[in-house]
Design an enzyme around this catalytic site. Structure first.
Site, PDB file in Angstrom:
ATOM      1  N   GLY A 171       0.838  -1.195   0.000  1.00 46.01           N
ATOM      2  CA  GLY A 171       0.000   0.000   0.000  1.00 46.01           C
ATOM      3  C   GLY A 171       0.869   1.240   0.000  1.00 46.01           C
ATOM      4  O   GLY A 171       2.062   1.179   0.326  1.00 46.01           O
ATOM      5  N   ASP A 179      10.482  -0.220   5.579  1.00 45.96           N
ATOM      6  CA  ASP A 179      11.065   0.701   6.552  1.00 45.96           C
ATOM      7  C   ASP A 179      12.217   0.057   7.321  1.00 45.96           C
ATOM      8  O   ASP A 179      13.264   0.682   7.527  1.00 45.96           O
ATOM      9  CB  ASP A 179      10.003   1.193   7.549  1.00 45.96           C
ATOM     10  CG  ASP A 179       9.068   2.221   6.931  1.00 45.96           C
ATOM     11  OD1 ASP A 179       9.304   2.641   5.780  1.00 45.96           O
ATOM     12  OD2 ASP A 179       8.095   2.618   7.594  1.00 45.96           O
TER      13      ASP A 179
END
Lengths: 177, 177, 177, 177
Positions: D10, D37
């Site tokens: 997403g 991340d």
């Protein structure tokens, strides 16, 4: 009279921090943001888990000690002094004592012009967001959701259950004079 | 007269934050700790990288704007008000303006009893610690190491080049009355 | 044969993370860094304080459960697979089991070329740095300082008691083939 | 066949991380969570803002370099190896290349049983949440909202625009075999 302070009260995981950051973004003047989290960060590490300071139980219950209260009173006076000295200040707090917490602020505020904002969030939704955050003791959101509003008087209330932080922030900003 | 505030000045990566946490641990009374980092965190995100706020260049140079100075003056008054209201307060700051930065604090302090502490660290050692931290723009440590002490008058100075934070903190604590 | 992995072992607050960031800065090729902290962050929150996962007692003692060990074995195989697939990988770990911890890695490594590095720090100095960090349970540094090196065989050892992270990193980098 | 991996795709601020933490809470087995991340955090600091690594422009545009792609391929193989070795793994990623990003994963996955999940969020809502987070470059959410789903094939999609993370997580968990 121009609003010098905005004091935002709501339970853990009700969405206060997001609203504060949105308020800082949408308000044309620069506002400083402080809150109970930054106050706790300023305390000695040993007070962050002690009888004299603040203690968070395994079920999310929060206990506050005498040293915490004494420092908090001085911190409140200082934050109000910043506003008197010309800064615009947003506070996000958790009124564990309901109306008595508001009175502690009022004592420090004297006649300063404040906008009081309540942030509501349905208990089950806040509990779900607590899981999604992953950095809070489970149970704080549910145990604080209602009690923090007990007897507190607001200029306006917002509800994050079905409304985005930015939309809540715009509603609040429209009340800033 | 009892020391109400400790103001610690030093360049980026000179070891101020570690000394502050050690001071909070070794001082018997609870002291609140604030600093330029927590002040910058309180500003709107848009001021954290702008002409009006604070801007950190690719080489680590720091520029301060007019809005930053105005908010800072109010913040200083508020922090001093906390100390007047009974809190013990430790500040860690970076005197980018040297003596003129100290004068800004003195203006807010009036007659409050302060302990001024300088934190030194050899430029090359501070630059190495900047690499080890990994969260700072390279070059800040070296560019600030000397200039922040320019014309500043201290009650005592410590040097973290060869001395641990806890040892520096004990030296400072011994000067708190 | 070219070094594909660097495995760094040392007690809590001995300075491993700072050395890793400096290694990433001084080594000309890009190296990925993982470690026991990033592994624990990858676990479900409920395992980060449980019998089945990892539990940190009030005195800093660390207990490891069966689910933790099972996930760790798979994690070790995956990290080694990254190195086999061409990445250069730095690991920082805390060998709570000493030699038996090293054997767990050796089982996953098979014949991969590894540089084993021990990071020493005098117990009292590490305990002081633990206070300066402020984010660790007091007592971990002292309790782990010696036991993590018990029976472990290294290619080289560094000691952060009197040597900066960047200097230690340069010593290690010189041994990378 | 039992699901060994869940790959969640997403745009920035679409709510992936919250869903991942809720999934870890509601799934009875312990699942490890990694993502783009944590991968970027594992890279050298110098690659986190460079042509060879990853660069985030002032408007939120993201550029990926050759070194990033090479390390990413090895990282993907390693993550898949963790799953093959018995760990259950959740990945959250941002498919900047749409279908071609999915193909990179498929190449590493070979025949491993994966649940592909798309996380949608209306662009304006995601942009508002980006403001509320305060730690992202403004513009990433809007620029990524649609492009990351271009040509990607999912087992199921959730939409966080009007649905809480925990509810989305329960929908996903029901599809885990």
């Amino acid at each position: 009279m121009a609003t010098r302070m905005i004091i935002i009260n709501g339970g853990s995981s009700s969405g206060k921090s997001g609203i504060v950051r949105c308020l800082q973004a949408v308000l044309p003047d620069p506002w400083l943001a402080f809150g109970v989290d930054s106050f706790v960060d300023a305390m000695p590490a040993r007070m962050q888990a002690s009888d004299a300071g603040i203690e968070i139980a395994a079920d999310g219950g929060v206990s506050i000690g005498a040293d915490f209260r004494a420092l908090e009173a001085a911190w409140m006076e200082g934050v109000v002094a910043m506003a008197r000295a010309g800064a615009r200040v947003i506070i996000d707090d958790v009124f564990l004592g309901g109306a008595s917490s508001q009175q502690r602020w009022q004592k420090a505020l004297s006649e300063l012009d404040v906008l009081w904002v309540g942030v509501r969030c349905e208990s089950t939704v806040a509990a779900g967001r607590e899981v999604a955050r992953g950095d809070r003791v489970q149970g704080m959101a549910a145990s604080q959701a209602d009690v923090v509003h007990d007897g507190v008087i607001y200029d306006l209330e917002v509800d994050t259950t079905h409304t985005e932080s930015l939309v809540c922030a715009r509603t609040i900003a429209a009340c800033v004079s």
